[in-house]
Design a protein around this motif. Structure first.
Motif, short mmCIF file in Angstrom:
data_model
loop_
_atom_site.label_atom_id
_atom_site.label_comp_id
_atom_site.label_asym_id
_atom_site.label_seq_id
_atom_site.Cartn_x
_atom_site.Cartn_y
_atom_site.Cartn_z
N UNK A 97 37.27 23.51 35.76
CA UNK A 97 36.30 24.28 34.98
C UNK A 97 36.60 25.76 35.15
N UNK A 98 36.53 26.50 34.06
CA UNK A 98 36.67 27.96 34.13
C UNK A 98 35.27 28.52 34.41
N UNK A 99 34.85 28.39 35.66
CA UNK A 99 33.45 28.61 36.04
C UNK A 99 32.94 29.99 35.67
N UNK A 100 33.74 31.02 35.92
CA UNK A 100 33.28 32.38 35.65
C UNK A 100 33.28 32.72 34.17
N UNK A 101 33.95 31.91 33.35
CA UNK A 101 33.85 32.07 31.90
C UNK A 101 32.66 31.32 31.35
N UNK A 102 32.28 30.24 32.02
CA UNK A 102 31.21 29.38 31.54
C UNK A 102 29.84 30.02 31.72
N UNK A 103 29.60 30.60 32.91
CA UNK A 103 28.31 31.23 33.21
C UNK A 103 28.54 32.58 33.88
N UNK A 104 27.61 33.51 33.74
CA UNK A 104 27.77 34.83 34.36
C UNK A 104 27.55 34.78 35.87
N UNK A 140 29.44 34.31 38.39
CA UNK A 140 30.09 33.29 39.22
C UNK A 140 31.22 33.87 40.04
N UNK A 141 31.59 35.10 39.77
CA UNK A 141 32.66 35.77 40.53
C UNK A 141 32.39 37.27 40.50
N UNK A 142 32.83 38.00 41.52
CA UNK A 142 32.64 39.46 41.51
C UNK A 142 33.47 40.13 40.41
N UNK A 143 33.12 41.36 40.10
CA UNK A 143 33.84 42.10 39.06
C UNK A 143 35.33 42.10 39.34
N UNK A 144 36.11 41.89 38.29
CA UNK A 144 37.56 41.93 38.42
C UNK A 144 38.15 40.64 38.96
N UNK A 145 37.33 39.59 39.07
CA UNK A 145 37.80 38.31 39.60
C UNK A 145 37.34 37.16 38.71
N UNK A 146 37.95 36.01 38.91
CA UNK A 146 37.57 34.79 38.19
C UNK A 146 37.41 33.65 39.19
N UNK A 147 36.60 32.67 38.82
CA UNK A 147 36.39 31.48 39.64
C UNK A 147 36.79 30.26 38.83
N UNK A 148 37.55 29.37 39.46
CA UNK A 148 38.01 28.14 38.81
C UNK A 148 37.67 26.98 39.74
N UNK A 149 36.98 25.98 39.21
CA UNK A 149 36.59 24.81 40.00
C UNK A 149 37.45 23.62 39.62
N UNK A 150 38.17 23.08 40.61
CA UNK A 150 39.11 21.99 40.37
C UNK A 150 38.58 20.69 40.99
#
Length: 491
Positions: A366-373, A375-385
């Motif tokens: 899941x592209x978690x930080x794209x799905x909901x706000x 979910x990751x600090x500024x300048x970062x992304x979160x991915x759930x595998x």
């Protein structure tokens, strides 16, 4: 993030007298048990909710570390009218966050490349996910003969017969991994996807069934809609929403647990259950500190396999043996955080699903930080595998370092991840999702027989009426309605 305060899990036990009229024990404070206890309490029933672990919510757990939010279990759910009503009662509407509209874009991996899954008929004609031969095979679906009305066909057999092998391999197989972490060759079509099975049975084909139901408002009524009396108005039509909460999915079980103050006993496993003079005796506790309580009804809202660890009378064990053996393959969830600049892919969608034929370590991500706000600090992304399931159960059991290493290989090749993650959260579920395998009717029959042979005993949970969060909420509501009806007639 609202703190995950310890006081939510340490709730004073009820001082209700064992002889109270209309009393119910609910065993298991996952989402089904929480909803069942909540609905019964709303009806004025004396409830005691037992939970073996130190917290309520079951698989729905959220943690936040260094600005990264990690869901340990479900990441989102689709609402219905009863769910919307529940959230209103719990005053959670301001905490709800709807999924980014880009979540409608879902990627499936084919030949090592992410391809958007076609969500409309025109997209199906132009997609590169399927070959021309596969597209023509789909167009021939209305001509395929209807399956047997009394058969229990595997998902793989059903899809090959109606849509062809390529749709099975690159559409259904990866979605099955995302929903059940299961195997299309063993899952039952009629039990895992009853609505699609019914479309074929009622209309002769999936195409005809979908055309016939297009634009028709699906029923969102539940068995609890008439609980307030015949004068209660039916709920208005509700737009289904894919949602979570500002502080993550744990917001929902936390709110339910807060509303059940005085009835929830955590760290209090139920060890023994037996019937005595028309009522039920529940013995709970651990380390020599046990307590017995007599109630009018019991709701077992635990995973199916928990029954095997309890001391149960022969009248329950006789019928529940099949229930105890329901398969739950292991799954590991791995939430990774990266600097945005270290991921080449736009992450412009819900996530990616990976077919078995691709021979990857992960089932999907899941592209978690794209799905909901948030979910990751500024300048970062979160991915759930997700790793393991029925496809590769041994992978789910690997330690964190090896798991991260394996997952990074896939993420680097598929979405252009560079460097190392700046955050990692690994959660292992030794028994994750129940498998509705071919022959599952025998399990459902065993559940029914167990209840019939033991008046006042009810079995509920995601092994019975669906594995989604919404299914579990509905299950809790329906069981509460049935128990309330039983108490009325028994009293």
């Amino acid at each position: 993030m609202r703190a995950l305060a310890d006081h939510r899990d340490i709730v004073p036990s009820s001082d209700q007298d064992a002889g109270d009229h209309r009393s119910v024990a609910v065993v298991g404070a996952g989402i089904t048990g929480l909803v069942a206890a909540y609905e019964l309490r709303r009806r004025g029933v004396n409830v005691t909710l037992y939970e073996a672990s130190g917290h309520a919510g079951g698989a729905i757990r959220t943690s936040r570390t260094d600005g990264f939010l990690a869901e340990h279990g479900p990441n989102s759910f689709v609402t219905s009218a009863p769910v919307e009503a529940l959230m209103t009662q719990l005053d959670l509407q301001d905490d709800v966050v709807e999924a980014n509209p880009s979540a409608n874009r879902r990627y499936v991996v084919r030949d090592g490349t992410l391809r958007a899954f076609p969500m409309t008929p025109p997209a199906m004609l132009t997609t590169r996910l399927f070959s021309l031969r596969a597209k023509l095979r789909v167009l021939l679906e209305p001509l395929v003969r209807r399956g047997a009305t009394d058969g229990d066909e595997s998902v793989a057999s059903f899809v090959r017969r109606r849509l062809g092998p390529e749709v099975l391999d690159y559409a259904v197989d990866p979605f099955i991994s995302g929903i059940f972490a299961g195997d299309t060759e063993t899952l039952s079509m009629v039990h895992a996807f009853p609505r699609l099975f019914e479309l074929e049975q009622q209309h002769g084909s999936l195409s005809a069934g979908l055309m016939a139901t297009r634009g028709r408002m699906p029923s969102t009524a539940s068995a609890t809609d008439d609980a307030e009396g015949p004068e209660a108005a039916p709920p208005p039509p509700t737009r289904a929403r894919l949602i979570s909460f500002v502080d993550g999915m744990q917001t929902l079980p936390d709110a339910l647990a807060d509303s059940l103050a005085g009835t929830l006993r955590v760290g209090c496993p139920v060890r023994l259950l037996h019937r005595d003079e028309g009522r039920w005796v529940v013995e709970s506790g651990q380390d020599g500190d046990t307590r017995a309580r007599t109630v009018d009804a019991v709701v077992m809202a635990t995973p199916a396999h928990v029954l095997a660890a309890m001391e149960l009378p022969a009248a329950i064990r006789k019928h529940a043996a099949l229930v105890e053996r329901v398969e739950y393959p292991p799954v590991s969830t791995l939430t990774l955080g990266f600097a945005r600049a270290d991921v080449a892919h736009a992450l412009d969608g819900f996530g990616m699903l990976i077919p078995s034929k691709e021979k990857r370590s992960i089932l999907g991500a899941l592209f978690s930080s794209s799905l909901f706000p948030e979910r990751a600090p500024d300048g970062h992304v979160a991915i759930t595998c997700f790793v393991g399931g029925a496809r590769m159960p041994e992978r789910a059991r690997e330690d964190t370092d090896l798991l991260v290493e394996r997952v990074l290989i896939d993420l680097r090749q598929l979405i252009g991840v560079r460097g190392e993650p700046v955050f990692a959260k690994h959660v292992y579920w030794p028994r994750a999702i129940p498998q509705y395998t071919v022959g599952y009717q025998a399990v459902k029959h065993a559940v029914d027989e167990t209840e019939l042979a033991n008046p006042g005993l009810y079995l509920a949970g995601n092994y019975r009426n669906g594995v989604s969060v919404g299914d579990c909420v509905a299950s809790g509501q329906q069981i509460a309605h049935r128990v309330a009806s039983y108490l009325t007639h028994a009293g």
